[in-house]
Every structure is written in structure tokens, then in C-alpha cells.
Design an enzyme around this catalytic site. Structure first.
Site, PDB file in Angstrom:
ATOM      1  N   LEU A  21       0.911  -1.184  -0.158  1.00  0.00           N
ATOM      2  CA  LEU A  21       0.021  -0.230   0.058  1.00  0.00           C
ATOM      3  C   LEU A  21       0.149   1.291  -0.267  1.00  0.00           C
ATOM      4  O   LEU A  21       0.534   1.971  -0.405  1.00  0.00           O
ATOM      5  CB  LEU A  21      -0.845  -0.194   1.271  1.00  0.00           C
ATOM      6  CG  LEU A  21      -2.010  -0.556   1.062  1.00  0.00           C
ATOM      7  CD1 LEU A  21      -2.474  -1.183   2.967  1.00  0.00           C
ATOM      8  CD2 LEU A  21      -2.944  -0.713   0.486  1.00  0.00           C
ATOM      9  N   SER A  22       1.568   1.142  -0.257  1.00  0.00           N
ATOM     10  CA  SER A  22       3.099   2.232   0.166  1.00  0.00           C
ATOM     11  C   SER A  22       2.766   3.137  -1.226  1.00  0.00           C
ATOM     12  O   SER A  22       2.618   4.858  -0.899  1.00  0.00           O
ATOM     13  CB  SER A  22       4.797   1.684   0.026  1.00  0.00           C
ATOM     14  OG  SER A  22       4.458   1.108   1.734  1.00  0.00           O
ATOM     15  N   THR A  67      11.230  -2.967   3.258  1.00  0.00           N
ATOM     16  CA  THR A  67      10.572  -4.431   3.489  1.00  0.00           C
ATOM     17  C   THR A  67      11.128  -5.993   3.991  1.00  0.00           C
ATOM     18  O   THR A  67      11.929  -5.832   2.421  1.00  0.00           O
ATOM     19  CB  THR A  67       8.920  -3.535   2.683  1.00  0.00           C
ATOM     20  OG1 THR A  67       8.450  -4.915   3.607  1.00  0.00           O
ATOM     21  CG2 THR A  67       9.206  -4.490   2.026  1.00  0.00           C
ATOM     22  N   LYS A  71      15.253  -6.332   5.729  1.00  0.00           N
ATOM     23  CA  LYS A  71      15.018  -5.249   6.475  1.00  0.00           C
ATOM     24  C   LYS A  71      16.702  -4.966   7.491  1.00  0.00           C
ATOM     25  O   LYS A  71      16.643  -4.216   7.908  1.00  0.00           O
ATOM     26  CB  LYS A  71      13.980  -4.699   7.548  1.00  0.00           C
ATOM     27  CG  LYS A  71      12.660  -4.695   6.743  1.00  0.00           C
ATOM     28  CD  LYS A  71      11.193  -4.068   7.837  1.00  0.00           C
ATOM     29  CE  LYS A  71      10.153  -3.906   7.419  1.00  0.00           C
ATOM     30  NZ  LYS A  71       9.156  -3.562   8.170  1.00  0.00           N
ATOM     31  N   ASP A 107       9.916   2.495  11.138  1.00  0.00           N
ATOM     32  CA  ASP A 107       7.964   1.783  12.194  1.00  0.00           C
ATOM     33  C   ASP A 107       8.227   0.838  13.739  1.00  0.00           C
ATOM     34  O   ASP A 107       6.731   1.995  13.859  1.00  0.00           O
ATOM     35  CB  ASP A 107       8.611  -0.202  11.521  1.00  0.00           C
ATOM     36  CG  ASP A 107       9.019  -1.069  10.295  1.00  0.00           C
ATOM     37  OD1 ASP A 107       7.636  -0.359   9.810  1.00  0.00           O
ATOM     38  OD2 ASP A 107       9.392  -1.610   9.863  1.00  0.00           O
ATOM     39  N   ALA A 132       6.844 -12.276  18.185  1.00  0.00           N
ATOM     40  CA  ALA A 132       8.636 -11.862  18.551  1.00  0.00           C
ATOM     41  C   ALA A 132       8.883 -11.790  17.274  1.00  0.00           C
ATOM     42  O   ALA A 132      10.294 -11.829  16.779  1.00  0.00           O
ATOM     43  CB  ALA A 132       9.377 -12.827  19.432  1.00  0.00           C
ATOM     44  N   ARG A 156       4.733 -17.678  20.323  1.00  0.00           N
ATOM     45  CA  ARG A 156       4.662 -19.562  20.280  1.00  0.00           C
ATOM     46  C   ARG A 156       5.902 -19.968  19.939  1.00  0.00           C
ATOM     47  O   ARG A 156       6.087 -21.004  21.435  1.00  0.00           O
ATOM     48  CB  ARG A 156       3.722 -19.268  18.687  1.00  0.00           C
ATOM     49  CG  ARG A 156       3.690 -21.226  18.417  1.00  0.00           C
ATOM     50  CD  ARG A 156       3.212 -21.120  16.878  1.00  0.00           C
ATOM     51  NE  ARG A 156       4.274 -20.398  16.307  1.00  0.00           N
ATOM     52  CZ  ARG A 156       3.354 -20.688  15.165  1.00  0.00           C
ATOM     53  NH1 ARG A 156       2.728 -21.408  14.348  1.00  0.00           N
ATOM     54  NH2 ARG A 156       4.887 -20.217  13.556  1.00  0.00           N
ATOM     55  N   THR A 157       7.107 -19.444  19.665  1.00  0.00           N
ATOM     56  CA  THR A 157       7.986 -20.275  19.751  1.00  0.00           C
ATOM     57  C   THR A 157       9.242 -19.089  21.051  1.00  0.00           C
ATOM     58  O   THR A 157       9.734 -18.523  20.995  1.00  0.00           O
ATOM     59  CB  THR A 157       9.216 -20.010  18.229  1.00  0.00           C
ATOM     60  OG1 THR A 157       8.151 -20.642  17.652  1.00  0.00           O
ATOM     61  CG2 THR A 157      10.427 -20.858  18.188  1.00  0.00           C
ATOM     62  N   GLY A 250      -3.974  -1.561  13.486  1.00  0.00           N
ATOM     63  CA  GLY A 250      -2.551  -0.864  13.140  1.00  0.00           C
ATOM     64  C   GLY A 250      -2.769  -0.303  11.796  1.00  0.00           C
ATOM     65  O   GLY A 250      -1.592   0.304  10.934  1.00  0.00           O
TER      66      GLY A 250
HETATM   67  P1  NAP Z   1       6.934 -12.639  11.144  1.00  0.00           P
HETATM   68  O1  NAP Z   1       8.241 -11.666  11.318  1.00  0.00           O
HETATM   69  O2  NAP Z   1       6.323 -13.394  10.141  1.00  0.00           O
HETATM   70  O3  NAP Z   1       6.205 -12.712  12.911  1.00  0.00           O
HETATM   71  C1  NAP Z   1       4.461 -13.804  12.895  1.00  0.00           C
HETATM   72  C2  NAP Z   1       4.432 -13.465  14.373  1.00  0.00           C
HETATM   73  O4  NAP Z   1       3.304 -14.142  14.308  1.00  0.00           O
HETATM   74  C3  NAP Z   1       5.941 -14.531  14.857  1.00  0.00           C
HETATM   75  O5  NAP Z   1       5.590 -13.537  16.670  1.00  0.00           O
HETATM   76  C4  NAP Z   1       4.647 -15.811  15.030  1.00  0.00           C
HETATM   77  O6  NAP Z   1       5.253 -16.489  15.961  1.00  0.00           O
HETATM   78  C5  NAP Z   1       3.528 -15.282  15.040  1.00  0.00           C
HETATM   79  N1  NAP Z   1       2.633 -16.682  14.623  1.00  0.00           N
HETATM   80  C6  NAP Z   1       2.407 -16.909  13.006  1.00  0.00           C
HETATM   81  N2  NAP Z   1       1.462 -17.968  13.215  1.00  0.00           N
HETATM   82  C7  NAP Z   1       1.050 -18.158  14.537  1.00  0.00           C
HETATM   83  C8  NAP Z   1       0.119 -18.938  15.712  1.00  0.00           C
HETATM   84  N3  NAP Z   1      -0.533 -20.561  14.365  1.00  0.00           N
HETATM   85  N4  NAP Z   1       0.261 -19.045  16.335  1.00  0.00           N
HETATM   86  C9  NAP Z   1       0.631 -17.840  17.535  1.00  0.00           C
HETATM   87  N5  NAP Z   1       1.873 -17.136  16.442  1.00  0.00           N
HETATM   88  C10 NAP Z   1       1.673 -17.348  15.836  1.00  0.00           C
HETATM   89  O7  NAP Z   1       5.778 -11.512  10.975  1.00  0.00           O
HETATM   90  P2  NAP Z   1       5.485  -9.830  11.172  1.00  0.00           P
HETATM   91  O8  NAP Z   1       6.338  -9.212   9.906  1.00  0.00           O
HETATM   92  O9  NAP Z   1       6.068  -9.678  12.430  1.00  0.00           O
HETATM   93  O10 NAP Z   1       3.691  -9.382  10.862  1.00  0.00           O
HETATM   94  C11 NAP Z   1       2.741  -9.829  12.160  1.00  0.00           C
HETATM   95  C12 NAP Z   1       1.551  -9.132  12.084  1.00  0.00           C
HETATM   96  O11 NAP Z   1       1.474  -7.740  11.875  1.00  0.00           O
HETATM   97  C13 NAP Z   1       1.599  -9.217  10.298  1.00  0.00           C
HETATM   98  O12 NAP Z   1       0.247  -9.492  10.663  1.00  0.00           O
HETATM   99  C14 NAP Z   1       1.393  -7.881   9.527  1.00  0.00           C
HETATM  100  O13 NAP Z   1       0.924  -7.760   9.449  1.00  0.00           O
HETATM  101  C15 NAP Z   1       0.889  -7.183  10.620  1.00  0.00           C
HETATM  102  N6  NAP Z   1       2.609  -5.624  10.441  1.00  0.00           N
HETATM  103  C16 NAP Z   1       1.337  -4.865  10.837  1.00  0.00           C
HETATM  104  C17 NAP Z   1       2.475  -3.418  10.731  1.00  0.00           C
HETATM  105  C18 NAP Z   1       1.548  -1.809  10.040  1.00  0.00           C
HETATM  106  O14 NAP Z   1       2.244  -0.779   9.914  1.00  0.00           O
HETATM  107  N7  NAP Z   1       0.660  -1.842  11.482  1.00  0.00           N
HETATM  108  C19 NAP Z   1       3.886  -3.383  10.099  1.00  0.00           C
HETATM  109  C20 NAP Z   1       4.476  -4.868   9.641  1.00  0.00           C
HETATM  110  C21 NAP Z   1       3.435  -5.944  10.112  1.00  0.00           C
HETATM  111  P3  NAP Z   1       6.666 -17.450  15.557  1.00  0.00           P
HETATM  112  O15 NAP Z   1       7.553 -17.352  16.175  1.00  0.00           O
HETATM  113  O16 NAP Z   1       6.286 -18.544  16.757  1.00  0.00           O
HETATM  114  O17 NAP Z   1       6.852 -18.170  14.354  1.00  0.00           O
END
Ligand code: NAP
Length: 290
Positions: A21-22, A67, A71, A107, A132, A156-157, A250
Site C-alpha cells: 500500500l506504500s 521491507t 530489513k 516502523d 516476536a 509461540r516459539t 494497525g
Molecule cells: P513475522 O515476522 O512472520 O512474525 C509472525 C509472528 O506471528 C511470530 O511471532 C509468529 O510466532 C506468530 N505466529 C504466526 N502464526 C502463528 C500461530 N498460528 N500461532 C501463534 N503465533 C503465530 O511477521 P511480521 O512481519 O512481524 O507481521 C506480523 C503481523 O503484523 C502481520 O499480521 C502484519 O500484517 C502486521 N504488520 C503490521 C504493520 C503495520 O504497519 N501496521 C507492519 C508490519 C506488520 P513464531 O515466532 O512462533 O513463528
């Protein structure tokens, strides 16, 4: 807009970039502010990030967002790095400097500005942080930077939670973060907490899911901040409200991380009114795909 010999180019380095969306945010900002600037996404494969940064410099690209998956991988290719971004170990914004680019993490600062605009002051808060991964990482460092009193980091992890807690503690020289697994949430002491939801559980199309559903967690939460913005109203937010808390999504973080980048590239301050118009536009855009 008219593209001519004076048009400045900004863009996004990521892989993939098709759903970003950027461009909508930055091209709307340029239009609203009457600036001769275009923003385009560049799909850059993981092994090409160094070449992409050098090429961007040669082309005098004015500013870049970075992104997934670049990063942290982009760090060795930067000329300079903002001290806060260096602590986080990840950047999402590159600004031209002599001989290359200086890296920033908007961020973190974007989430802070989003929270401030919703009347949330992190200083002295007790925080529960779910997740995390990359988004939770920015939130964890922001908590320490903004002076929260304690963070309960649940993932979770467990190893990933422990690792992140250790990095934040080392970065800020204070151990305010306690790492737990999701199942251990009952160990969080009684009290009133701000909860930040940074996992991808509940993200469209899996909109009925929340990473923890038990009311016992939500009874402790006075405010819930979900970093997910698709859907607009997440299950996590509903669970917070069911126990009497306030809940936010968010979308503002998404808007403000971009606005902060735009400000760095252009040396300007975007007004609250313009920011609100961007947020409204994002709201309309994200609603159409639900
Ligand atoms: P990421 O690096 O892949 O991290 C995913 C996180 O979700 C990890 O902590 C993972 O746990 C956990 N997770 C995934 N599936 C799971 C499950 N079934 N049960 C429990 N925990 C689970 O992703 P990210 O980039 O941090 O993004 C995370 C969310 O933030 C996304 O939904 C994204 O839309 C949102 N986000 C928003 C913005 C914004 O500007 N508002 C910016 C970036 C991201 P594990 O470590 O155990 O795998």
C-alpha cells in the site's frame, strides 16, 4: 501528475512487493503536498539487495523504503545508520547522504506516533506484547525506548521470545522484558496492561482467529493495540472490548511509518489533517478487499 526532468523518485525494495500500500500513501502525499515526486515498488530478490542499493545511489533515487526480506540484510550496504535503528538491527527507510544512504526505522517511530495520536503514552506503562517477529520487534524496542515499566513478551516459539528480550535488554542496558510462551500467559501478574498484538494470527482471511482467546488474559487489558489492519476490526480487538477495554488496529502505524519516511526524504512535517486524509484513504482501500 506530470512527470518531467525534475521529478524525484522514491521507492520500495522488497520481495514480493505486488500487494504493498506504500505507493498509494506516498503518491497521495506528493499529490496533496504538490511535490514533484513519484514512488514505485521495486521487486528485489534476496541476493540482489547490495546491487539494488548501489544502483539506486547511482540513479540518485531520493529515498527508499525497505521491507521483507531486506530489513536487516540491507545494513552492510548503508553508509550511515540512525542510532535507534542500529539498536533495533533493522531499517525500513533509507535517506540519501553523501556517498549513499542513511538507514532509519520508522516502523518504531511510526508506531509511537500512531499511539500518541490515539492518546496512548507508553511511559511507565505495563505492557503485554504478543509475538516476536518483525513487527513485534519494532514494538519491543519502542517499549524500551519510550520507558515502559515492564513488558511481558509472549510468543509461540519460546526461543524467539527469549532472543528478542535479550537483545532489547542489551540494547537499553535494562532488563524490563520477561519472555514467556503463549501458554504461560497466566504467569503475568495481576494488574492493568496495555497489550500490543504483533502476531499474524487473525490476519485476513483468517479473521475469526486470535492468538489467545481466553477471557482471563483480556480481563487484564485496559487497551489493546493490534498491529494487523486487515480486517479493520480484528478478533483480538473484539475480545479486548468484550472485557471493557479500548481497542485499536494497525492502520495508523502503517500510515505513520510512511509519513515519517516521507518527512525524512523531503525535510518537511506532514500536518495532522493530511495524515487523517491518508488514514481515511487507507481505510477505504483496505475495506474493499474484505
Ligand atoms: P513475522 O515476522 O512472520 O512474525 C509472525 C509472528 O506471528 C511470530 O511471532 C509468529 O510466532 C506468530 N505466529 C504466526 N502464526 C502463528 C500461530 N498460528 N500461532 C501463534 N503465533 C503465530 O511477521 P511480521 O512481519 O512481524 O507481521 C506480523 C503481523 O503484523 C502481520 O499480521 C502484519 O500484517 C502486521 N504488520 C503490521 C504493520 C503495520 O504497519 N501496521 C507492519 C508490519 C506488520 P513464531 O515466532 O512462533 O513463528
Amino acid at each position: 501528475m506530470e512527470i518531467n526532468g525534475r521529478t524525484r523518485i522514491c521507492g520500495l525494495l522488497g520481495y514480493p512487493v505486488a500487494h504493498t500500500l506504500s505507493p498509494l500513501i506516498h503518491n497521495t502525499l506528493a499529490e496533496e503536498l504538490g511535490q514533484n515526486l513519484v514512488y514505485v515498488p521495486f521487486p528485489v530478490k534476496p541476493d540482489k539487495i547490495g546491487e539494488a542499493v548501489k544502483g539506486a545511489c547511482a540513479l540518485d533515487i531520493a529515498g527508499l523504503n525497505v521491507t521483507v526480506p531486506h530489513k536487516s540484510a540491507v545494513l552492510p550496504w548503508l553508509k550511515e545508520i540512525d542510532p535507534l535503528a542500529e539498536k533495533v538491527g533493522a531499517v525500513n527507510t533509507l535517506v540519501r547522504c553523501p556517498g549513499g544512504y542513511r538507514g532509519y526505522n520508522t516502523d518504531l517511530t511510526g508506531l509511537q506516533r500512531a499511539m500518541e495520536s490515539d492518546g496512548i503514552d507508553l511511559k511507565g506503562e505495563k505492557v503485554i506484547l504478543l509475538g516476536a517477529g518483525g513487527a513485534a520487534r519494532a514494538a519491543a524496542f519502542l517499549c524500551a525506548h519510550a520507558g515502559v515499566s515492564e513488558v511481558w513478551l509472549l510468543n509461540r516459539t519460546s526461543e524467539r521470545a527469549r532472543q528478542l528480550a535479550e537483545e532489547v535488554s542489551t540494547g537499553f542496558g535494562r532488563s524490563c522484558i520477561h519472555a514467556l510462551t503463549l501458554a504461560e500467559y497466566r504467569q503475568i501478574p495481576a494488574g492493568s496492561y496495555l497489550a500490543i498484538q504483533g502476531t499474524s494470527v487473525g490476519l485476513y482471511p483468517d479473521t475469526e482467529a486470535a492468538v489467545i482467546c481466553e477471557a482471563g488474559l483480556y480481563e487484564k487489558i485496559h487497551t489493546g493495540y493490534d498491529l494487523i489492519y486487515r480486517p479493520f476490526d480484528t478478533r483480538f480487538m473484539q475480545l479486548v472490548r468484550e472485557q471493557g477495554g479500548r481497542a485499536y488496529n494497525g492502520l495508523k502505524m502503517l500510515a505513520y511509518q510512511a509519513i515519517e519516511a516521507y518527512e525524512l526524504w523531503n525535510g518537511i512535517k506532514v500536518s495532522r489533517e493530511t495524515a487523517e486524509r491518508i488514514i481515511q484513504k487507507l481505510k477505504e482501500e483496505t475495506k474493499t478487499d474484505e
